[in-house]
Enzyme design. Structure first.
Site, PDB file in Angstrom:
ATOM      1  N   THR A   1     -23.812  36.400  -7.596  1.00  0.00           N
ATOM      2  CA  THR A   1     -23.803  36.077  -6.164  1.00  0.00           C
ATOM      3  C   THR A   1     -22.440  35.508  -5.776  1.00  0.00           C
ATOM      4  O   THR A   1     -21.904  35.837  -4.710  1.00  0.00           O
ATOM      5  CB  THR A   1     -24.894  35.030  -5.833  1.00  0.00           C
ATOM      6  OG1 THR A   1     -26.068  35.333  -6.559  1.00  0.00           O
ATOM      7  CG2 THR A   1     -25.202  35.012  -4.354  1.00  0.00           C
TER       8      THR A   1
ATOM      9  N   LYS B   1     -27.547  26.075   3.481  1.00  0.00           N
ATOM     10  CA  LYS B   1     -28.675  26.940   3.111  1.00  0.00           C
ATOM     11  C   LYS B   1     -29.162  26.556   1.722  1.00  0.00           C
ATOM     12  O   LYS B   1     -28.493  26.818   0.715  1.00  0.00           O
ATOM     13  CB  LYS B   1     -28.274  28.416   3.102  1.00  0.00           C
ATOM     14  CG  LYS B   1     -29.521  29.311   3.115  1.00  0.00           C
ATOM     15  CD  LYS B   1     -29.304  30.665   2.509  1.00  0.00           C
ATOM     16  CE  LYS B   1     -29.556  30.698   1.035  1.00  0.00           C
ATOM     17  NZ  LYS B   1     -30.920  30.360   0.608  1.00  0.00           N
TER      18      LYS B   1
ATOM     19  N   GLY C   1     -16.196  30.043 -12.091  1.00  0.00           N
ATOM     20  CA  GLY C   1     -15.865  29.730 -10.710  1.00  0.00           C
ATOM     21  C   GLY C   1     -14.467  29.230 -10.490  1.00  0.00           C
ATOM     22  O   GLY C   1     -13.616  29.260 -11.383  1.00  0.00           O
TER      23      GLY C   1
ATOM     24  N   GLY D   1     -21.918  29.992 -13.043  1.00  0.00           N
ATOM     25  CA  GLY D   1     -22.712  29.842 -14.256  1.00  0.00           C
ATOM     26  C   GLY D   1     -21.910  29.418 -15.485  1.00  0.00           C
ATOM     27  O   GLY D   1     -20.706  29.216 -15.420  1.00  0.00           O
TER      28      GLY D   1
ATOM     29  N   SER E   1     -44.015  26.951  -0.694  1.00  0.00           N
ATOM     30  CA  SER E   1     -43.213  26.333  -1.746  1.00  0.00           C
ATOM     31  C   SER E   1     -44.203  25.854  -2.811  1.00  0.00           C
ATOM     32  O   SER E   1     -45.154  25.133  -2.515  1.00  0.00           O
ATOM     33  CB  SER E   1     -42.408  25.162  -1.165  1.00  0.00           C
ATOM     34  OG  SER E   1     -41.318  24.897  -1.981  1.00  0.00           O
TER      35      SER E   1
ATOM     36  N   LYS F   1     -12.506  30.900 -15.380  1.00  0.00           N
ATOM     37  CA  LYS F   1     -13.023  32.256 -15.638  1.00  0.00           C
ATOM     38  C   LYS F   1     -14.254  32.521 -14.749  1.00  0.00           C
ATOM     39  O   LYS F   1     -14.266  32.133 -13.578  1.00  0.00           O
ATOM     40  CB  LYS F   1     -13.327  32.437 -17.131  1.00  0.00           C
ATOM     41  CG  LYS F   1     -12.087  32.189 -18.015  1.00  0.00           C
ATOM     42  CD  LYS F   1     -12.265  32.770 -19.409  1.00  0.00           C
ATOM     43  CE  LYS F   1     -13.095  31.897 -20.309  1.00  0.00           C
ATOM     44  NZ  LYS F   1     -13.233  32.388 -21.677  1.00  0.00           N
TER      45      LYS F   1
ATOM     46  N   TRP G   1     -31.213  26.101  -6.853  1.00  0.00           N
ATOM     47  CA  TRP G   1     -32.449  25.325  -6.834  1.00  0.00           C
ATOM     48  C   TRP G   1     -32.487  24.216  -7.862  1.00  0.00           C
ATOM     49  O   TRP G   1     -33.430  23.440  -7.894  1.00  0.00           O
ATOM     50  CB  TRP G   1     -33.661  26.248  -7.061  1.00  0.00           C
ATOM     51  CG  TRP G   1     -33.439  27.291  -8.112  1.00  0.00           C
ATOM     52  CD1 TRP G   1     -33.114  28.601  -7.898  1.00  0.00           C
ATOM     53  CD2 TRP G   1     -33.487  27.132  -9.541  1.00  0.00           C
ATOM     54  NE1 TRP G   1     -32.945  29.258  -9.095  1.00  0.00           N
ATOM     55  CE2 TRP G   1     -33.179  28.382 -10.121  1.00  0.00           C
ATOM     56  CE3 TRP G   1     -33.761  26.056 -10.380  1.00  0.00           C
ATOM     57  CZ2 TRP G   1     -33.143  28.578 -11.498  1.00  0.00           C
ATOM     58  CZ3 TRP G   1     -33.724  26.244 -11.753  1.00  0.00           C
ATOM     59  CH2 TRP G   1     -33.423  27.490 -12.291  1.00  0.00           C
TER      60      TRP G   1
ATOM     61  N   CYS H   1     -26.252  24.300 -15.125  1.00  0.00           N
ATOM     62  CA  CYS H   1     -25.089  25.178 -15.301  1.00  0.00           C
ATOM     63  C   CYS H   1     -24.289  24.767 -16.521  1.00  0.00           C
ATOM     64  O   CYS H   1     -23.655  25.591 -17.158  1.00  0.00           O
ATOM     65  CB  CYS H   1     -24.221  25.137 -14.050  1.00  0.00           C
ATOM     66  SG  CYS H   1     -23.737  23.469 -13.595  1.00  0.00           S
TER      67      CYS H   1
ATOM     68  N   GLU I   1     -34.189  29.385  -1.997  1.00  0.00           N
ATOM     69  CA  GLU I   1     -35.519  29.808  -1.525  1.00  0.00           C
ATOM     70  C   GLU I   1     -36.633  28.966  -2.154  1.00  0.00           C
ATOM     71  O   GLU I   1     -37.611  28.644  -1.503  1.00  0.00           O
ATOM     72  CB  GLU I   1     -35.763  31.283  -1.876  1.00  0.00           C
ATOM     73  CG  GLU I   1     -35.028  32.278  -0.988  1.00  0.00           C
ATOM     74  CD  GLU I   1     -33.643  32.643  -1.529  1.00  0.00           C
ATOM     75  OE1 GLU I   1     -32.995  31.769  -2.167  1.00  0.00           O
ATOM     76  OE2 GLU I   1     -33.199  33.778  -1.308  1.00  0.00           O
TER      77      GLU I   1
ATOM     78  N   GLU J   1     -18.877  27.186  -7.588  1.00  0.00           N
ATOM     79  CA  GLU J   1     -19.376  26.548  -8.814  1.00  0.00           C
ATOM     80  C   GLU J   1     -20.424  27.479  -9.395  1.00  0.00           C
ATOM     81  O   GLU J   1     -21.527  27.589  -8.850  1.00  0.00           O
ATOM     82  CB  GLU J   1     -20.006  25.181  -8.490  1.00  0.00           C
ATOM     83  CG  GLU J   1     -19.083  24.199  -7.795  1.00  0.00           C
ATOM     84  CD  GLU J   1     -18.053  23.576  -8.729  1.00  0.00           C
ATOM     85  OE1 GLU J   1     -18.092  23.850  -9.933  1.00  0.00           O
ATOM     86  OE2 GLU J   1     -17.203  22.832  -8.221  1.00  0.00           O
TER      87      GLU J   1
ATOM     88  N   GLU K   1     -26.037  33.908 -19.612  1.00  0.00           N
ATOM     89  CA  GLU K   1     -26.648  32.633 -19.251  1.00  0.00           C
ATOM     90  C   GLU K   1     -28.162  32.818 -19.147  1.00  0.00           C
ATOM     91  O   GLU K   1     -28.630  33.704 -18.445  1.00  0.00           O
ATOM     92  CB  GLU K   1     -26.095  32.167 -17.896  1.00  0.00           C
ATOM     93  CG  GLU K   1     -26.588  30.793 -17.509  1.00  0.00           C
ATOM     94  CD  GLU K   1     -26.088  30.385 -16.125  1.00  0.00           C
ATOM     95  OE1 GLU K   1     -26.145  31.216 -15.200  1.00  0.00           O
ATOM     96  OE2 GLU K   1     -25.683  29.227 -15.983  1.00  0.00           O
TER      97      GLU K   1
HETATM   98  P1  NAD Z   1     -28.242  32.421  -7.042  1.00  0.00           P
HETATM   99  O1  NAD Z   1     -26.838  32.885  -7.171  1.00  0.00           O
HETATM  100  O2  NAD Z   1     -29.327  33.412  -7.163  1.00  0.00           O
HETATM  101  O3  NAD Z   1     -28.461  31.703  -5.621  1.00  0.00           O
HETATM  102  C1  NAD Z   1     -27.642  30.643  -5.197  1.00  0.00           C
HETATM  103  C2  NAD Z   1     -27.718  30.564  -3.681  1.00  0.00           C
HETATM  104  O4  NAD Z   1     -27.076  31.719  -3.133  1.00  0.00           O
HETATM  105  C3  NAD Z   1     -29.145  30.545  -3.133  1.00  0.00           C
HETATM  106  O5  NAD Z   1     -29.232  29.658  -2.041  1.00  0.00           O
HETATM  107  C4  NAD Z   1     -29.321  31.982  -2.668  1.00  0.00           C
HETATM  108  O6  NAD Z   1     -30.284  32.124  -1.639  1.00  0.00           O
HETATM  109  C5  NAD Z   1     -27.928  32.291  -2.156  1.00  0.00           C
HETATM  110  N1  NAD Z   1     -27.622  33.719  -2.021  1.00  0.00           N
HETATM  111  C6  NAD Z   1     -28.225  34.758  -2.634  1.00  0.00           C
HETATM  112  N2  NAD Z   1     -27.663  35.932  -2.212  1.00  0.00           N
HETATM  113  C7  NAD Z   1     -26.680  35.604  -1.345  1.00  0.00           C
HETATM  114  C8  NAD Z   1     -25.739  36.360  -0.584  1.00  0.00           C
HETATM  115  N3  NAD Z   1     -25.692  37.700  -0.633  1.00  0.00           N
HETATM  116  N4  NAD Z   1     -24.858  35.701   0.200  1.00  0.00           N
HETATM  117  C9  NAD Z   1     -24.862  34.354   0.245  1.00  0.00           C
HETATM  118  N5  NAD Z   1     -25.744  33.588  -0.426  1.00  0.00           N
HETATM  119  C10 NAD Z   1     -26.644  34.200  -1.225  1.00  0.00           C
HETATM  120  O7  NAD Z   1     -28.409  31.237  -8.090  1.00  0.00           O
HETATM  121  P2  NAD Z   1     -29.747  30.427  -8.447  1.00  0.00           P
HETATM  122  O8  NAD Z   1     -30.611  31.306  -9.283  1.00  0.00           O
HETATM  123  O9  NAD Z   1     -30.305  29.809  -7.224  1.00  0.00           O
HETATM  124  O10 NAD Z   1     -29.131  29.240  -9.338  1.00  0.00           O
HETATM  125  C11 NAD Z   1     -28.846  29.368 -10.675  1.00  0.00           C
HETATM  126  C12 NAD Z   1     -27.368  29.616 -10.898  1.00  0.00           C
HETATM  127  O11 NAD Z   1     -26.595  28.570 -10.310  1.00  0.00           O
HETATM  128  C13 NAD Z   1     -27.006  29.602 -12.363  1.00  0.00           C
HETATM  129  O12 NAD Z   1     -26.155  30.683 -12.651  1.00  0.00           O
HETATM  130  C14 NAD Z   1     -26.269  28.287 -12.552  1.00  0.00           C
HETATM  131  O13 NAD Z   1     -25.371  28.276 -13.618  1.00  0.00           O
HETATM  132  C15 NAD Z   1     -25.600  28.143 -11.226  1.00  0.00           C
HETATM  133  N6  NAD Z   1     -25.228  26.728 -10.998  1.00  0.00           N
HETATM  134  C16 NAD Z   1     -23.911  26.372 -11.108  1.00  0.00           C
HETATM  135  C17 NAD Z   1     -23.534  25.035 -10.948  1.00  0.00           C
HETATM  136  C18 NAD Z   1     -22.090  24.607 -11.077  1.00  0.00           C
HETATM  137  O14 NAD Z   1     -21.750  23.533 -10.602  1.00  0.00           O
HETATM  138  N7  NAD Z   1     -21.219  25.390 -11.692  1.00  0.00           N
HETATM  139  C19 NAD Z   1     -24.503  24.068 -10.650  1.00  0.00           C
HETATM  140  C20 NAD Z   1     -25.828  24.477 -10.556  1.00  0.00           C
HETATM  141  C21 NAD Z   1     -26.181  25.813 -10.726  1.00  0.00           C
END
Ligand code: NAD
Length: 500
Positions: A239, A182, A465, A259, A31, A462, A158, A291, A185, A257, A392
């Site tokens: 995702t 979970k 989420g 993007g 990390s 939309k 993250w 977000c 990463e 929740e 985004e």
């Molecule tokens: P990401 O979608 O890449 O990952 C989110 C989580 O999903 C991670 O823990 C990842 O390991 C996991 N993941 C990845 N592949 C998966 C799979 N196939 N099945 C299940 N889990 C899986 O997002 P990120 O890059 O970590 O975070 C940034 C995104 O999060 C941005 O789009 C941001 O807008 C969004 N976000 C939204 C909110 C909200 O409340 N709306 C809050 C914070 C962040």
């Protein structure tokens, strides 16, 4: 001044599986501290087998009468103990999260405080969660009650780990469930710290597991496993769509929740200084990794030049530096590769013909050379249909557009696949009301931005989420609803009457 970070001698790097801390059975990963590229800690990823074990332990713990039948005020007491544990260690948690995410200590301290507040709000809500006697239509007494779902899978991104962890763990536990979390990463450490706090608070073994690991491995097992009955996901829209599709196969309730590309709108009658401060905070705090970042700015044509000049002047004066420096306003991004992806978005916008008003590069100098820094960036000169206005970026990048009139503005502001948030800056409350109703978004801030309250439901529409977090219905969203009919008639049912 570099604020002295609290000591982090007790960094927990082991996964928390079925009530025990032990190393995941997968590969070792570092990390990284994005302020200087140093290794904060090395930990082992969990495997699919680790996830299956955590789910089995969660199922057994959720079904155990000691938890399932625990009275709400006793469950609330455990949630308060967790809140106490967080509050007692805010400085350590903040230092750890700043090292792992790059964020400023002020922000990571606030996130820890918010996590503790979430546990307290949910504990209070739990004690006031009355069940309903419903109006009968016959000789019976009717009730609507709520019951635990079983095992809840929580998957987080993250950007705000401890706060987003609490927002899933607290209501899920309050609902009588077990949780398998979970973390992302890049930022697993503070979630493992929270696991330790929960264990120390007396949470029975198995009710919480925390599994560092890859989304495609752990996340995938969690979503598809037949014993997981509810998914709470925060992350990207791509995702999220995959998670929703897997949830649909087994008819599993899911909150997503996702993007955003939120519009911030400055009308000609806005208080300019207040709006400049709000726009900057909305998009550049958390280094834009939010977000709800107000990343699309619409400014009334009549004040566009004057407003943009002031905005650029103030943006260039923002202090960029390490999260441990109390003076820093814009900290490094979470990871060097994420910084590079933000830079690629800006390069794409410039290739599309955007004009760069400030930023557009990493800062230079010994303080910045090894860190994942990127200067606050403002672009203009492209239509709302341009890629930079539609995608985004999740970084400190603002794109500005002038607008002519209300109809033009609403059409542009709503012309997005996302619908997470919106900011309005105006002195005219009737206009604010009109726009707040016309904007397709889960949250609208009027003459403020990026403020939250546990009692006010949050979520998107939309591609941002579905489902809501926070508010009085929060716990119930982690429960099944059941109807009970109590027959009050002494006689047999009339239909069954025979001559026999
Ligand atoms: P990401 O979608 O890449 O990952 C989110 C989580 O999903 C991670 O823990 C990842 O390991 C996991 N993941 C990845 N592949 C998966 C799979 N196939 N099945 C299940 N889990 C899986 O997002 P990120 O890059 O970590 O975070 C940034 C995104 O999060 C941005 O789009 C941001 O807008 C969004 N976000 C939204 C909110 C909200 O409340 N709306 C809050 C914070 C962040």
């Amino acid at each position: 001044m570099i604020a002295s970070a609290a000591p982090m001698a007790t960094i927990e790097t082991r996964a928390f599986i079925a009530g025990t801390f032990r190393h995941g059975a997968g590969a070792a990963v570092d990390s990284i501290n994005p302020a200087d590229g140093s290794v904060v800690a090395t930990l082992h990823h969990c495997t699919a087998e680790d996830a299956q074990e955590a789910i089995a332990a969660g199922k057994a713990a959720a079904e155990a009468p000691a938890w399932r039948d625990m009275l709400p005020h006793n469950r609330a007491r455990i949630l308060h103990h967790i809140a106490d544990g967080i509050e007692a260690q805010i400085a350590e948690i903040a230092a750890l999260q700043t090292a792992d995410t790059g964020k400023t200590l002020a922000e990571t301290g606030a996130l820890a405080q918010s996590a503790s507040g979430t546990f307290r709000y949910v504990a209070a809500a739990l004690e006031t969660m009355d069940e309903a006697l419903t109006t009968p239509r016959g000789p019976y007494l009717t009730m609507s009650i709520h019951e635990p779902i079983g095992v809840v899978a929580a998957i987080n991104p993250w950007n705000s780990p401890i706060a987003s962890d609490a927002q899933k763990i607290a209501p899920a536990l309050a609902g009588g469930n077990a949780v398998v979390l979970k973390p992302a990463e890049w930022t697993p450490l503070v979630s493992l710290k929270l696991a330790q706090i929960c264990a120390d608070a007396g949470l029975p073994a198995g009710l919480l597991s925390v599994l560092p690991g890859r989304g495609s491995v752990i996340g995938d097992v969690l979503v598809r496993h037949p014993d997981v009955g509810r998914i709470a996901f925060t992350g990207g829209t791509v995702t999220g769509r995959r998670v929703a599709a897997a949830a649909a196969v087994k008819f599993m309730p899911a909150s997503l929740e996702l993007g955003g590309k939120s519009p911030t709108i400055v009308f000609e009658d806005a208080d300019i200084e207040q709006a400049v401060a709000g726009v900057m905070y909305g998009v550049f705090s958390s280094t834009g990794q939010s977000c709800i970042a107000g990343s699309r700015l619409f400014v009334a044509r009549a004040i566009y030049d004057r407003f943009m000049a002031r905005l650029v002047e103030c943006t260039q004066a923002l202090r960029v530096g390490p999260g441990t420096d109390a003076a820093t306003q814009v900290a490094p991004m979470v990871h060097h590769s994420h910084r590079d992806s933000v830079a690629a978005h800006v390069a794409g916008a410039l290739a599309d013909g955007a004009t760069l008003l400030c930023g557009g590069r990493a800062p230079e100098g010994p303080l910045y050379d090894k860190g994942a820094y990127y200067l606050p960036t403002i672009l203009e000169g492209l239509p709302n249909s341009a890629t930079i206005c539609q995608e985004e970026v999740f970084g400190p990048v603002l794109v500005a557009l002038p607008f002519e009139d209300e109809a033009d503005l609403i059409a542009q502001a709503n012309d997005s696949v996302f619908g997470l948030a919106c900011g309005l800056w105006t002195a005219d409350y009737r206009r604010a009301w009109r726009f707040a109703r016309a904007i397709k978004a889960g949250t609208v801030w009027i003459n403020t931005y990026k403020q939250f309250s546990s009692s006010t439901p949050f979520g998107g529409v939309k591609d941002s989420g579905m489902g809501r977090e926070k508010g009085r219905d929060w716990i119930r969203s982690y429960m099944h609803q059941k109807a009970l009919y109590w027959g009050m008639d002494e006689a047999p049912l009339a239909w069954a009457k025979t001559q026999a």
